[in-house]
Write an enzyme that holds these catalytic residues in place. Structure first.
Site, PDB file in Angstrom:
ATOM      1  N   GLU A 132      -0.805   0.939   4.149  1.00 45.03           N
ATOM      2  CA  GLU A 132       0.166  -0.171   4.262  1.00 45.03           C
ATOM      3  C   GLU A 132       1.603   0.566   3.686  1.00 45.03           C
ATOM      4  O   GLU A 132       1.888   1.103   2.788  1.00 45.03           O
ATOM      5  CB  GLU A 132      -0.089  -0.829   2.899  1.00 45.03           C
ATOM      6  CG  GLU A 132       0.587  -2.428   2.721  1.00 45.03           C
ATOM      7  CD  GLU A 132       1.927  -2.261   2.084  1.00 45.03           C
ATOM      8  OE1 GLU A 132       2.812  -2.047   2.828  1.00 45.03           O
ATOM      9  OE2 GLU A 132       1.696  -2.810   0.864  1.00 45.03           O
TER      10      GLU A 132
ATOM     11  N   CYS B  65       7.334  -4.472  -0.676  1.00 49.61           N
ATOM     12  CA  CYS B  65       7.161  -4.122   0.772  1.00 49.61           C
ATOM     13  C   CYS B  65       7.544  -5.053   1.815  1.00 49.61           C
ATOM     14  O   CYS B  65       8.161  -4.819   2.724  1.00 49.61           O
ATOM     15  CB  CYS B  65       5.798  -3.290   0.911  1.00 49.61           C
ATOM     16  SG  CYS B  65       4.516  -4.399   0.541  1.00 49.61           S
TER      17      CYS B  65
END
Length: 498
Positions: free
Chosen positions: A253, A287
């Site tokens: 990720e 994020c």
């Protein structure tokens, strides 16, 4: 604090340590060992034994261990929240949001494990190589990957620890955790509680030190069967290259430069408020935080004016009376913070200087500073940049990991989609519109792992298969993705039904 290798609290073999500092006030908190390659090898060797110990425990008993862990987590709640708040320099409310999800991620993955039941293929459905399959029983089963390295980032050390360790353990793997170097204390505490609850000491270990050394030793070790990592795209590419050489899986990720698209038909007050909240949570260090605000030119002036007003109201600071703040904020479940709460520092002064440099670079390319733009130590003031054009770096691949709102104009839906897709990243995104059909069109055409219609990109449901497209990663996390922590085995009982 110390590492946990083989169930024992351990110093590094050469005695070297790293200081852990509160980035908000510079206060010393603790030290951690700087692991050596010898320490890493010991952990990998232990994990091979630990995986067998862990998978030999019936799933029902493993679930009881996780339930004990959840009770211990609740008993130590205030202490854990206080430590995490201090080592991250964030507001207590943000830490509490993380804590409130951690337990349910562990219990949720255990529920998923009870439903990972494989398949029994229909006998005789095709001839097979020998022309005779009608009497064959074919079972499709799931097996653990083996030893999984979990590389946890600094921005959400509790929550992202749980999204890596919980599925790996639920699937029967051994786990070696590499916590963030700047703020590893929370992850060490959680690991201690898991061991206290009954996870074997060889099945769950935590090795501390710098990512460039300890992380690299772990990823390159042939005894590691898989890696789950959240971090930068640059580091993720390096991990993928290493793992590819031994055909080992990795879940990554990575970076994102998420688009927040504002159509002219939407409620601009609502859009501005959502945009403000989408970026200020955790001081912009998320994020999936919206990072490019792509606004129709017919409403860009109104949107920007309202956004600047909201951003100017954001309070920046840090209250070290953490224990008192914990009592005050325990009911908070909003990751974007609520009115009247501080946003804290960035993870380090180094990180704040990087944001400062990125803003200066964007201004040098022609952007106009409307508010903010100042740094004090590890704190960076909430900043709005206007006049950003689609050819500037920040409109494409320059991910600013801090409280910065670049506003970019567009004239047509096609241009908005073009700007959104003009980045190499594709993690998340959102569109604000009163036209649901238009929202659906934009959501389908923007190249991301997730799109939110009429809400910010800061959206992660525990059930959804969370992950990115393009250079934002590979693989998925979420309670519906437990299979990614397993490998498939087909077992054929030849002639069993005959």
């Amino acid at each position: 604090m110390k590492m946990l290798i083989g169930g024992q609290k351990t110093d590094s073999s050469d005695g070297r340590t790293i200081d852990v500092i509160n980035p908000a006030n510079g206060k010393f908190l603790d030290t951690i060992p700087m692991a050596t390659e010898e320490d890493v090898q010991r952990a990998v060797d232990n994990a091979k034994k630990g995986q067998k110990e862990w998978t030999a425990i019936p799933l029902m008993e493993r679930e009881k261990i996780i339930q004990r862990f959840v009770r211990l987590l609740e008993e130590h709640k205030k202490e854990i929240i206080a430590v995490c708040t201090r080592e991250c320099g964030k507001h207590v409310g943000t830490t509490i949001f993380e804590y409130n999800q951690t337990a349910s991620v562990f219990t949720g993955y255990m529920e998923s494990a009870k439903r990972l039941d494989g398949q029994l293929l229909v006998p005789g459905s095709e001839p097979g190589h020998d022309g005779r399959t009608a009497s064959d029983m074919i079972m499709v089963t799931h097996e653990p990957l083996g030893t999984v390295v979990a590389i946890v980032p600094f921005n959400a050390p509790m929550l992202l620890y749980s999204y890596k360790v919980a599925p790996a353990l639920a699937a029967g793997n051994a786990v070696i955790v590499k916590p963030p170097t700047d703020n590893p204390l929370t992850d060490i505490m959680i690991t201690e509680l898991l061991l206290e609850a009954g996870v074997p000491g060889n099945a769950l270990q935590i090795v501390t030190g710098s990512g460039s050394k300890v992380g690299d030793w772990l990823v390159k070790n042939p005894g590691v069967d898989a890696v789950s990592m959240t971090g930068s795209t640059q580091v993720g590419i390096g991990i993928a290259e290493i793992m590819a050489k031994r055909l080992a899986p990795c879940t990554l990720e990575l970076g994102g430069n998420d688009a927040f698209i504002v159509m002219p038909d939407t409620d601009i007050d609502k859009a501005a408020a959502s945009a403000c909240g989408a970026r200020k949570g955790n001081s912009g260090q998320i994020c999936i935080s919206s990072k490019r605000f792509i606004v129709h030119n017919s409403v860009i002036e109104e949107f920007t004016e309202k956004l600047v007003k909201l951003v100017r109201e954001i309070e920046v600071g840090y209250d070290d009376n953490v224990e008192e703040m914990v009592e005050k904020c325990l009911g908070n479940t909003d990751r974007t913070n609520t009115k009247g709460e501080f946003i804290g520092s960035l993870i380090s002064e180094r990180a704040a200087k990087e944001v400062e440099a990125q803003v200066a670079h964007t201004i040098s390319q022609g952007a106009k500073l409307l508010c903010g733009g100042q740094r004090t130590g590890a704190f960076y003031m909430p900043t709005v940049l206007a006049g950003v054009t689609k050819d500037m770096d920040v409109a494409k691949d320059l991910e600013i990991f801090g409280p910065v709102w670049p506003v970019i104009g567009f004239d047509t839906v096609e241009e908005a989609i073009e700007i959104a897709n003009g980045s190499r990243y594709g993690l998340s995104g959102c569109v604000m519109t009163d036209d649901w059909k238009l929202g659906m069109r934009v959501a389908r055409e923007v190249q991301t792992g997730g799109m939110v219609v009429n809400g910010s990109s800061v959206y992660r449901n525990q059930m959804q298969p969370f992950g990115g497209q393009k250079m934002s990663g590979m693989g998925n996390e979420g309670l519906t993705t437990l299979e990614e922590m397993t490998k498939i085995k087909n077992i054929v009982l030849k002639g069993f039904l005959g």
